[in-house]
Write a protein that holds these residues in place. Sequence first.
Motif, PDB file in Angstrom:
ATOM      1  N   THR A 107     -37.124 -22.025 -32.524  1.00 17.47           N
ATOM      2  CA  THR A 107     -35.984 -20.841 -32.675  1.00 17.47           C
ATOM      3  C   THR A 107     -35.664 -20.926 -34.117  1.00 17.47           C
ATOM      4  O   THR A 107     -35.988 -21.768 -34.943  1.00 17.47           O
ATOM      5  N   GLN A 139     -25.636 -19.662 -33.501  1.00 18.37           N
ATOM      6  CA  GLN A 139     -25.766 -18.379 -34.340  1.00 18.37           C
ATOM      7  C   GLN A 139     -25.966 -17.362 -33.163  1.00 18.37           C
ATOM      8  O   GLN A 139     -27.095 -17.687 -32.198  1.00 18.37           O
ATOM      9  N   GLY A 140     -25.529 -16.477 -33.100  1.00 15.35           N
ATOM     10  CA  GLY A 140     -25.800 -15.317 -32.036  1.00 15.35           C
ATOM     11  C   GLY A 140     -25.074 -15.175 -30.899  1.00 15.35           C
ATOM     12  O   GLY A 140     -24.232 -15.959 -30.584  1.00 15.35           O
ATOM     13  N   HIS A 141     -25.163 -14.134 -30.134  1.00 21.65           N
ATOM     14  CA  HIS A 141     -24.374 -13.784 -28.946  1.00 21.65           C
ATOM     15  C   HIS A 141     -25.328 -13.118 -27.938  1.00 21.65           C
ATOM     16  O   HIS A 141     -25.233 -12.004 -27.760  1.00 21.65           O
ATOM     17  N   ASP A 142     -26.108 -14.161 -27.265  1.00 21.96           N
ATOM     18  CA  ASP A 142     -27.034 -13.654 -26.372  1.00 21.96           C
ATOM     19  C   ASP A 142     -27.743 -14.809 -25.468  1.00 21.96           C
ATOM     20  O   ASP A 142     -27.018 -16.083 -25.728  1.00 21.96           O
ATOM     21  N   GLU A 179     -22.687 -10.167 -24.005  1.00 21.53           N
ATOM     22  CA  GLU A 179     -23.687 -11.139 -24.234  1.00 21.53           C
ATOM     23  C   GLU A 179     -22.854 -12.487 -24.057  1.00 21.53           C
ATOM     24  O   GLU A 179     -21.459 -12.532 -24.479  1.00 21.53           O
ATOM     25  N   ALA A 216     -29.004 -17.765 -27.441  1.00 24.40           N
ATOM     26  CA  ALA A 216     -28.030 -18.501 -28.335  1.00 24.40           C
ATOM     27  C   ALA A 216     -27.464 -19.811 -27.203  1.00 24.40           C
ATOM     28  O   ALA A 216     -27.211 -20.895 -27.331  1.00 24.40           O
ATOM     29  N   ARG A 231     -32.501 -20.085 -34.783  1.00 28.57           N
ATOM     30  CA  ARG A 231     -31.008 -20.335 -35.002  1.00 28.57           C
ATOM     31  C   ARG A 231     -30.644 -21.368 -35.532  1.00 28.57           C
ATOM     32  O   ARG A 231     -31.208 -22.455 -35.602  1.00 28.57           O
TER      33      ARG A 231
END
Length: 733
Positions: free
Chosen positions: A419, A376-379, A352, A382, A421
């Motif tokens: 979102t 925030q997040g690993h995709d 990701e 994000a 996030r």
Amino acid sequence: MNGMGSFDWDLDQGIFDLDEAGLQVFDLRPEEFNRSPDALVLRITPEEGDRIDRELRRAVQSGRRSYGGYFQVTRRDGVKQWTHTQGTILRDDQGYAHRVVGIIRDATDELTHSPPADISFVPAGDGGGAGADAAAGAASAVGPGPPSRRFSSVVGRTTEALSHAVTVDDVIAVLTGAGGVERFGADGLTLSLVDGATMKFVASSGDLLLDVPPFEPVRLIESLPLADSVLTQQPRFFGDTDELGRRFPLARPFADRIGMDACAFLPLIAQARALGGLALFYRDRNSFSREDRELCVALAGILAQSLQRAILFDQEREFATGLQSAMLPRRLPRFEGAEIAVRYHAASSGREVGGDWYDVVALPQGRVGLVVGDVQGHDTHAAAVMGQLRIALRAYAAEGHPPSTVLARASRFLAELDTERFATCAYAQVDLATGALWTARAGHLGPLIRHTDGRTGWPNVRGGLPLGLATSLDIQEFPETRLDLVPGETLVFCTDGLVEERAGDITIGMEALAEAVHTGPQRAEELADHLADTLWQRWGSSDDVALLILRRSPDPGTTRAPRIHQYVHQADPEGLAEARLALRQALTAWHMAELADDIEVAAGELLVNVLLHTEGGAVLTLEVLPEPVRRVRLSVQDRSSVWPRRRSPGEAATSGRGLLMIDALSETWGVEPRGDGKAVWCEFGPEESEAGPDGHQEQADDRDGPEERSDPAGPAGPAPKGEPGRVGGAFTA
């Protein structure tokens, strides 16, 4: 291991061997399993069992080499568990299926929210879905060996080794690493991948190939044994080199050169497409039994699935990192008076793309804005949010707003996006002319500063909640902290991936970063390379890392008039001692060590006064004035606009004699405005500077003392040494 086990099913004898991890997948105790497929009915409903038998029979009768699919297992507590299996069907020379080897794994997390529309068993790679392909690649490997138990053992060990292989390099490492060749019972191996009409050799290992130079790419032509195996998708086994030479004359010189006695050439096929080929070379061997051939074929099929998954991973990762790179600034603006270096490091685990970013913004009035953040997040979501947030924050900064306003507006912007996030962020504005620095942070790490003497420290920078979250909770307060960056000091911003390790204490990583900065080179680019080499693998392997370094250009003066600067932070207990040491070292280097004692005492008085009576730190400057009679000027700058005032301490007073000491020790002293504060300075020189009709005393008498100024905003004149009425008072701010 990772919710995945392996099995070995002897169709002729009806023996179904299941390893310990496989028993855990079926939630079976060892005493409940008698090596019979019928024992699985404890966890599989009769309907599921009939369907599995029906689909396996169809795969066997159709001549397929592998199969895969999903089914449900009822665990001991009654919970339904999605389960996935992938198997390779081994056949004899007549094509009769007599054995199945493969893996079994818990697929609950994969299918809980999106179960497949068709859960029936399917050929591997022909509709089993991403989960089927992933399972096949993650845990399948078989090596040649003796029957039954050893067969299962080799399957289990190789399955475990390949289950950790994510990239093509990982797969290669399994084949060429410790025990790689031994798993196949060979004395040498080569691995090739198909690239258009060319076959590229990507790995070789084993004693037989120690003195063989790397293989050059070759065209896929049938006159070479490995290429022929790949083109026809059929394995080739040769029990002696004479047989190999008769069939493939071009291969005979190579066989004689390495001294092999037997060889096997195996195509690596996935989804009916040849990905490459595996060549195995043997000493002291003149035949391949049916068992050997079956194991080699099984190995090739399972290895192909691992390679297919790894190739797909590498392609997706290349796309993801390219997307992330495209969203980061390609070029950084250049600023006179500063060096800036940035680095971005993608996580080495996971495909990701992340949400880390950095930015450098040219601001009005010659200032520079520095931004580091992490969505925030690993995709890809994000990354998309990061791109939008970076542009918005850059726009707010370019308008010239202070850090608190920039972060507040960015928080509102993020909260209004579609979102859930949030993002952490640190933002700083630096005035390169004066060194004044204003910074604020939103749930992010503050800056690390390396002082001119090499000391490092994390200033106490007040912070607010992460962007987006602060707006949602209606707590949009991002207090600013004022710092001073003197010439030669370095500012380091980073995201938490550089200092945080999973299940570890972040303070350990912060200490490691501080030590690496302390021991690193001075120049910003060289320091960035040093941190990458030192910390990437230790701290930055499991998360993305954004790194931003700004070094204010040093101001050493000239050979005739050298100069040093030092910043003493208000909360730095070591700063006073380090400042005095820096002064003495500089004076010694300038061949003026005889002034060190007086200057150290004066510096201590001035610095303590600032640290006790103002809201911030002090900037200390020591320089040589290039006059006919060289003098040394000591200057201590603070951020208070209140000027010194005289007091008359009594005989028993324990304070209030600071100006008395300054006046007694120095040739002259004074106060002058500096930006939003002031600087108290004093000058020192050799004793003979006081003598003579044109000496310093006469110059000093032409100036007014600080208490005689009617304009408090103007510079206070010097207090000449020894003049009546000028001493006896002390000063506070």
